[in-house]
Motif scaffolding. Structure first.
Motif, mmCIF file in Angstrom:
data_model
loop_
_atom_site.group_PDB
_atom_site.id
_atom_site.type_symbol
_atom_site.label_atom_id
_atom_site.label_comp_id
_atom_site.label_asym_id
_atom_site.label_seq_id
_atom_site.Cartn_x
_atom_site.Cartn_y
_atom_site.Cartn_z
ATOM 1 N N PHE A 17 -20.339 -29.182 -77.034
ATOM 2 C CA PHE A 17 -21.730 -29.130 -76.591
ATOM 3 C C PHE A 17 -22.601 -30.093 -77.385
ATOM 4 O O PHE A 17 -23.507 -30.730 -76.835
ATOM 5 C CB PHE A 17 -22.276 -27.711 -76.722
ATOM 6 N N ILE A 18 -22.356 -30.199 -78.692
ATOM 7 C CA ILE A 18 -23.133 -31.116 -79.513
ATOM 8 C C ILE A 18 -22.814 -32.565 -79.135
ATOM 9 O O ILE A 18 -23.707 -33.423 -79.080
ATOM 10 C CB ILE A 18 -22.865 -30.839 -81.003
ATOM 11 N N HIS A 19 -21.549 -32.839 -78.867
ATOM 12 C CA HIS A 19 -21.159 -34.169 -78.369
ATOM 13 C C HIS A 19 -21.864 -34.470 -77.047
ATOM 14 O O HIS A 19 -22.383 -35.583 -76.845
ATOM 15 C CB HIS A 19 -19.638 -34.219 -78.184
ATOM 16 N N ASN A 20 -21.904 -33.478 -76.150
ATOM 17 C CA ASN A 20 -22.569 -33.675 -74.862
ATOM 18 C C ASN A 20 -24.057 -33.942 -75.037
ATOM 19 O O ASN A 20 -24.653 -34.742 -74.307
ATOM 20 C CB ASN A 20 -22.361 -32.445 -73.975
ATOM 21 N N ALA A 21 -24.673 -33.272 -76.019
ATOM 22 C CA ALA A 21 -26.098 -33.494 -76.273
ATOM 23 C C ALA A 21 -26.353 -34.939 -76.697
ATOM 24 O O ALA A 21 -27.365 -35.544 -76.303
ATOM 25 C CB ALA A 21 -26.595 -32.530 -77.350
ATOM 26 N N ALA A 22 -25.454 -35.501 -77.504
ATOM 27 C CA ALA A 22 -25.593 -36.897 -77.914
ATOM 28 C C ALA A 22 -25.538 -37.833 -76.711
ATOM 29 O O ALA A 22 -26.323 -38.788 -76.595
ATOM 30 C CB ALA A 22 -24.514 -37.260 -78.931
ATOM 31 N N ARG A 23 -24.603 -37.564 -75.795
ATOM 32 C CA ARG A 23 -24.501 -38.397 -74.598
ATOM 33 C C ARG A 23 -25.726 -38.226 -73.695
ATOM 34 O O ARG A 23 -26.180 -39.170 -73.046
ATOM 35 C CB ARG A 23 -23.221 -38.032 -73.826
ATOM 36 N N ASN A 24 -26.257 -37.006 -73.627
ATOM 37 C CA ASN A 24 -27.462 -36.774 -72.835
ATOM 38 C C ASN A 24 -28.650 -37.545 -73.405
ATOM 39 O O ASN A 24 -29.504 -38.038 -72.652
ATOM 40 C CB ASN A 24 -27.791 -35.283 -72.800
ATOM 41 N N LEU A 25 -28.726 -37.657 -74.735
ATOM 42 C CA LEU A 25 -29.805 -38.425 -75.348
ATOM 43 C C LEU A 25 -29.698 -39.903 -74.985
ATOM 44 O O LEU A 25 -30.712 -40.578 -74.762
ATOM 45 C CB LEU A 25 -29.781 -38.257 -76.866
ATOM 46 N N GLU A 26 -28.477 -40.409 -74.943
ATOM 47 C CA GLU A 26 -28.286 -41.815 -74.542
ATOM 48 C C GLU A 26 -28.773 -42.025 -73.111
ATOM 49 O O GLU A 26 -29.426 -43.028 -72.806
ATOM 50 C CB GLU A 26 -26.809 -42.186 -74.673
ATOM 51 N N LYS A 27 -28.471 -41.066 -72.244
ATOM 52 C CA LYS A 27 -28.933 -41.175 -70.857
ATOM 53 C C LYS A 27 -30.450 -41.052 -70.792
ATOM 54 O O LYS A 27 -31.112 -41.770 -70.031
ATOM 55 C CB LYS A 27 -28.288 -40.089 -70.004
ATOM 56 N N ALA A 28 -31.032 -40.148 -71.603
ATOM 57 C CA ALA A 28 -32.477 -39.971 -71.614
ATOM 58 C C ALA A 28 -33.180 -41.257 -72.049
ATOM 59 O O ALA A 28 -34.235 -41.620 -71.501
ATOM 60 C CB ALA A 28 -32.858 -38.815 -72.537
ATOM 61 N N ALA A 29 -32.619 -41.942 -73.037
ATOM 62 C CA ALA A 29 -33.200 -43.210 -73.496
ATOM 63 C C ALA A 29 -33.166 -44.248 -72.380
ATOM 64 O O ALA A 29 -34.130 -45.013 -72.193
ATOM 65 C CB ALA A 29 -32.445 -43.714 -74.719
ATOM 66 N N TRP A 30 -32.077 -44.280 -71.637
ATOM 67 C CA TRP A 30 -31.966 -45.211 -70.508
ATOM 68 C C TRP A 30 -32.983 -44.857 -69.433
ATOM 69 O O TRP A 30 -33.655 -45.743 -68.870
ATOM 70 C CB TRP A 30 -30.554 -45.169 -69.933
ATOM 71 N N MET A 31 -33.109 -43.569 -69.112
ATOM 72 C CA MET A 31 -34.071 -43.128 -68.098
ATOM 73 C C MET A 31 -35.492 -43.509 -68.492
ATOM 74 O O MET A 31 -36.276 -43.974 -67.652
ATOM 75 C CB MET A 31 -33.971 -41.604 -67.913
ATOM 76 N N LEU A 32 -35.824 -43.321 -69.763
ATOM 77 C CA LEU A 32 -37.168 -43.638 -70.225
ATOM 78 C C LEU A 32 -37.490 -45.115 -70.012
ATOM 79 O O LEU A 32 -38.621 -45.469 -69.658
ATOM 80 C CB LEU A 32 -37.306 -43.269 -71.707
ATOM 81 N N SER A 33 -36.523 -45.969 -70.213
ATOM 82 C CA SER A 33 -36.755 -47.416 -70.085
ATOM 83 C C SER A 33 -36.710 -47.914 -68.650
ATOM 84 O O SER A 33 -37.276 -48.974 -68.349
ATOM 85 C CB SER A 33 -35.707 -48.183 -70.917
ATOM 86 N N ASN A 34 -36.051 -47.157 -67.759
ATOM 87 C CA ASN A 34 -35.780 -47.697 -66.431
ATOM 88 C C ASN A 34 -36.409 -46.950 -65.258
ATOM 89 O O ASN A 34 -36.512 -47.523 -64.169
ATOM 90 C CB ASN A 34 -34.266 -47.766 -66.203
ATOM 91 N N ARG A 35 -36.814 -45.706 -65.446
ATOM 92 C CA ARG A 35 -37.401 -44.968 -64.322
ATOM 93 C C ARG A 35 -38.776 -45.535 -63.984
ATOM 94 O O ARG A 35 -39.617 -45.724 -64.864
ATOM 95 C CB ARG A 35 -37.520 -43.484 -64.659
ATOM 96 N N ARG A 36 -39.012 -45.791 -62.679
ATOM 97 C CA ARG A 36 -40.267 -46.395 -62.220
ATOM 98 C C ARG A 36 -40.816 -45.663 -61.002
ATOM 99 O O ARG A 36 -40.089 -44.937 -60.318
ATOM 100 C CB ARG A 36 -40.043 -47.875 -61.894
ATOM 101 N N ASP A 37 -42.114 -45.868 -60.765
ATOM 102 C CA ASP A 37 -42.741 -45.234 -59.607
ATOM 103 C C ASP A 37 -42.546 -46.106 -58.370
ATOM 104 O O ASP A 37 -41.856 -47.149 -58.418
ATOM 105 C CB ASP A 37 -44.227 -44.975 -59.875
ATOM 106 N N ALA A 38 -43.172 -45.704 -57.270
ATOM 107 C CA ALA A 38 -42.983 -46.427 -56.002
ATOM 108 C C ALA A 38 -43.494 -47.854 -56.066
ATOM 109 O O ALA A 38 -43.024 -48.735 -55.335
ATOM 110 C CB ALA A 38 -43.688 -45.664 -54.879
ATOM 111 N N ALA A 39 -44.446 -48.115 -56.971
ATOM 112 C CA ALA A 39 -45.007 -49.470 -57.108
ATOM 113 C C ALA A 39 -44.224 -50.318 -58.098
ATOM 114 O O ALA A 39 -44.591 -51.470 -58.353
ATOM 115 C CB ALA A 39 -46.466 -49.384 -57.545
ATOM 116 N N GLY A 40 -43.150 -49.775 -58.672
ATOM 117 C CA GLY A 40 -42.331 -50.525 -59.608
ATOM 118 C C GLY A 40 -42.804 -50.483 -61.045
ATOM 119 O O GLY A 40 -42.277 -51.197 -61.900
#
Length: 249
Positions: A166-189
């Motif tokens: 579970f702790i290993h999975n949390a580390a991988r989830n943080l990596e995904k969260a960092a990617w989401m923060l940098s790449n998620r955009r609204d309809a206007a880009g």
């Protein structure tokens, strides 16, 4: 004439059990870090720490430091995205930060997430459907995910157990969260939340740095836990192979 052997069970019941109970009461062994222990890196020695193994203490410090990193991220995100805290009823960003910390540390739901926590809240906080304070929701989601991965606790003692997976999975989830923060955009880009930036005016990768610190701590704890369980088996096998007898005095 030799001395009479001590009855170990009676000795434990008479002296050790009351002593451990007293330590738990004095130390406030609640399984959750108080706010001062999270905010400040130095805190006085508590009696309950006598009930922590080296790994327990390491896990407690890693949790404290990871929450500190998360709160620094929250502060940075509010500085770059002041419109977010204005979506709530809080008078300023500092008040919003205090409320989010309290919800994470005391295992309370965050109102705008509809009962969602950890990974469900994380995905929802950076989705087009979410209309509330994204900084608050994103921070709360990560905090609740970290606590859930550690068995719902922020302090750890000899009676607690960890699931390294579970702790290993949390580390991988943080990596995904960092990617989401940098790449998620609204309809206007446009980015849903402004964070890391590389431009002609300069670079700001402090968000990625804090994520990297949290991931590194979780990965180190995972390896320590795996090694501890592996060594327990190895030590037992060595005792059988070497035919070591246990001391009797």
């Amino acid at each position: 004439m030799g001395t009479r052997p001590t009855n170990s069970a009676a000795y434990w019941q008479r002296w050790c059990v009351p002593g451990l109970a007293l330590l738990l009461l004095l130390g406030g062994c609640s399984g959750r870090l108080d706010n001062d222990s999270i905010v400040y890196k130095r805190s006085p020695l508590k009696p309950a720490e006598l009930l922590q193994s080296d790994v327990d203490r390491m896990a407690t410090l890693a949790m404290r430091n990871n929450l500190n990193s998360l709160y620094r991220l929250m502060n940075k995100l509010y500085l770059r995205n002041p419109r977010e805290w204005r979506k709530s009823a809080f008078p300023d960003a500092a008040a919003a930060e205090r409320a989010i910390q309290h919800a994470i540390e005391y295992n309370q739901d965050w109102p705008t997430l509809g009962g969602r926590r950890d990974v469900a809240a994380l995905d929802y906080s950076l989705s087009p459907a979410f209309q509330g304070d994204r900084v608050a929701a994103f921070t709360y989601a990560i905090g609740s995910m970290l606590v859930t991965a550690h068995g719902g606790r922020t302090e750890f003692y000899l009676t607690d157990s960890f699931d390294a997976q579970f702790i290993h999975n949390a580390a991988r989830n943080l990596e995904k969260a960092a990617w989401m923060l940098s790449n998620r955009r609204d309809a206007a880009g446009r980015p849903l939340l402004l964070s890391n930036e590389i431009s002609e005016q300069g670079s700001n990768l402090s968000y990625a740095v804090e994520f990297g610190k949290m991931v590194a701590r979780l990965d180190l704890l995972t390896h320590v836990l795996e090694e501890r369980y592996r060594r327990m088996g190895a030590n037992y096998a060595q005792s059988l192979f070497l035919l070591n007898f246990l001391p009797v005095q």
